[in-house]
Motif scaffolding. Structure first.
Motif, mmCIF file in Angstrom:
data_model
loop_
_atom_site.group_PDB
_atom_site.id
_atom_site.type_symbol
_atom_site.label_atom_id
_atom_site.label_comp_id
_atom_site.label_asym_id
_atom_site.label_seq_id
_atom_site.Cartn_x
_atom_site.Cartn_y
_atom_site.Cartn_z
ATOM 1 N N MET A 32 0.746 -1.048 -0.005
ATOM 2 C CA MET A 32 -0.083 0.049 -0.116
ATOM 3 C C MET A 32 1.185 1.090 -0.002
ATOM 4 O O MET A 32 0.420 2.292 -0.855
ATOM 5 N N SER A 35 2.494 1.577 -3.484
ATOM 6 C CA SER A 35 1.574 2.080 -4.434
ATOM 7 C C SER A 35 1.095 3.281 -4.399
ATOM 8 O O SER A 35 1.015 4.161 -5.347
ATOM 9 N N ARG A 39 1.790 6.439 -7.006
ATOM 10 C CA ARG A 39 0.795 7.281 -7.599
ATOM 11 C C ARG A 39 1.189 8.754 -7.564
ATOM 12 O O ARG A 39 1.011 9.491 -8.377
ATOM 13 N N LEU A 126 -8.741 3.109 -16.478
ATOM 14 C CA LEU A 126 -9.056 3.665 -14.754
ATOM 15 C C LEU A 126 -7.422 4.144 -14.591
ATOM 16 O O LEU A 126 -7.441 5.034 -13.864
ATOM 17 N N LEU A 130 -6.847 8.037 -13.018
ATOM 18 C CA LEU A 130 -6.260 8.319 -11.889
ATOM 19 C C LEU A 130 -4.780 9.082 -12.269
ATOM 20 O O LEU A 130 -4.643 10.332 -11.577
ATOM 21 N N ILE A 141 -9.022 9.519 -3.599
ATOM 22 C CA ILE A 141 -9.750 8.400 -4.525
ATOM 23 C C ILE A 141 -9.160 7.355 -3.880
ATOM 24 O O ILE A 141 -10.169 6.303 -3.515
ATOM 25 N N ILE A 142 -7.905 6.894 -4.031
ATOM 26 C CA ILE A 142 -7.465 5.496 -3.575
ATOM 27 C C ILE A 142 -7.857 5.410 -2.166
ATOM 28 O O ILE A 142 -8.580 4.276 -1.943
ATOM 29 N N TYR A 144 -10.011 6.692 -0.276
ATOM 30 C CA TYR A 144 -11.624 6.536 0.262
ATOM 31 C C TYR A 144 -12.285 5.336 -0.570
ATOM 32 O O TYR A 144 -13.090 4.588 0.025
ATOM 33 N N TYR A 145 -11.933 5.130 -1.805
ATOM 34 C CA TYR A 145 -12.825 4.263 -2.519
ATOM 35 C C TYR A 145 -12.125 3.004 -2.569
ATOM 36 O O TYR A 145 -12.797 1.745 -2.563
ATOM 37 N N TYR A 146 -10.736 2.759 -2.552
ATOM 38 C CA TYR A 146 -9.965 1.481 -2.522
ATOM 39 C C TYR A 146 -9.724 0.954 -1.010
ATOM 40 O O TYR A 146 -10.155 -0.279 -0.722
ATOM 41 N N ARG A 173 -13.631 13.230 -7.837
ATOM 42 C CA ARG A 173 -14.509 12.256 -8.332
ATOM 43 C C ARG A 173 -15.103 12.904 -9.643
ATOM 44 O O ARG A 173 -15.270 12.116 -10.560
ATOM 45 N N MET A 176 -12.378 12.824 -12.200
ATOM 46 C CA MET A 176 -12.106 11.457 -12.732
ATOM 47 C C MET A 176 -13.261 11.086 -13.742
ATOM 48 O O MET A 176 -12.859 10.508 -14.800
#
Lengths: 192, 143
Positions: A32, A35, A39, A126, A130, A141-142, A144-146, A173, A176
């Motif tokens: 994590m 990654s 990013r 995707l 991103l 985004i990562i 919150y959503y992942y 959001r 994206m």
């Protein structure tokens, strides 16, 4: 919760002088952390350096970790700050988007087009979407959503207020979806 | 949350299911632990000085006591009759220093002079300790 407690057990072991216990934490969070760093900086070597620096900094400051927040949130904040310090010398890769392009049927169009894509294509778009976001937006985004972190957690990682985080997440959001929509339109046009 | 925002939220959630994390190199943990190990060596040497905190407190107290004895105790030849020598039934005489040689520096017998000398001594000890510590640390890392 159990995960959080397990981290605290290993942290106590490290603080008692068992350095090997830290390897458990590194192993657990390295993917994590890496990654997230990748990013933010987009370069594998630099991301590795940032990730290593972050883990070493976390180790050095472990005694100051009070355990009020999750260890992972505390660690991501270190990663974020380390990456930001590195990026200060570089221009931010900001993509300017005309937000007037955001249409009311953004959801419908994007959803319909996206679902028709193959898994490989979805992954490709995707990644593109991103990459079009700025570093904070990507991270929001990562996380919150992942990672399914809540707004309080993300706010503490980024050092922002909850309201500010909410606004930034909302914009990320929108951006994206706009980018995805434009890619998908392009794809449809190319097919025709 | 309005219906539209909720829908967009769901869409992004769905899209993010395709997100894949990137794996760091295989030797990542080993590299981090190597650096942690190195940092620990540095920390041990930086946090375990030759003279501990208690040692410094002891030295400081001794210096202060010495100054107080010198300052508060009777001066000159009558020192053998002082209150503490009578109490402890113990005698000593300080070596005679020919201050004439040091006339160029104004050594007065004031409390301030002794305090300055005492503080200077402690500072000198601290500097020597730091110098030894740094040399030892450098040798450990690079030899």
């Amino acid at each position: 919760m159990v995960d959080h407690q397990q981290d605290n057990i290993y942290i106590s072991k490290v603080l008692e002088g068992n350095r090997n216990a830290y390897a458990y934490l590194v192993d657990k969070y390295k993917t994590m952390v890496y990654s997230l760093a990748l990013r933010l900086v987009k370069d594998r070597e630099e991301a590795e350096e940032i990730s290593q620096d972050a883990f070493v900094k976390a180790y050095q400051s472990l005694a100051s970790f009070k355990g009020k927040a999750k260890f992972s949130s505390w660690l991501y904040r270190i990663v974020y700050n380390t990456a930001i310090s590195k990026l200060r010398q570089q221009p931010a890769g900001r993509v300017s988007l005309d937000e007037s392009n955001i249409t009311d049927n953004l959801y419908t169009e994007s959803k319909q087009n996206y679902e028709t894509l193959s898994a490989g294509e979805r992954k490709k778009y995707l990644e593109k979407a991103l990459d079009s976001l700025d570093r904070d937006e990507k991270m929001f985004i990562i996380l919150y959503y992942y990672e399914e972190r809540d707004l309080d957690d993300i706010a503490s990682i980024a050092g922002l207020t909850k309201t500010n985080t909410k606004v930034k997440l909302f914009r990320a959001r929108k951006k994206m979806l706009t980018v995805l929509q434009s890619y998908l339109k392009e794809e449809t046009y190319n097919l025709l | 949350m309005t219906a539209r925002i909720k829908k967009e939220d769901q869409l992004i959630s769905g899209i993010m299911k395709d997100y894949e994390m990137s794996n760091p190199p295989e030797d990542f943990t080993a590299k981090v632990m190597e650096r942690v190990e190195l940092e620990s060596v540095a920390t041990v040497f930086l946090t375990k000085p030759l003279i501990s905190r208690a040692g410094w407190i002891g030295i400081s107290i001794s210096v202060i006591i010495l100054i107080l004895i010198i300052v508060l105790g009777p001066s000159g030849e009558s020192s053998s009759q002082s209150w503490w020598s009578e109490t402890l039934d113990w005698k000593f005489s300080l070596p005679e220093i020919n201050l004439e040689k040091w006339r160029i520096i104004d050594f007065s017998n004031s409390t301030l002079t002794w305090i300055i000398l005492g503080s200077g001594g402690i500072l000198l000890l601290a500097m020597i300790e730091r110098w030894i510590e740094e040399n030892r640390f450098r040798q450990t890392l690079f030899l």
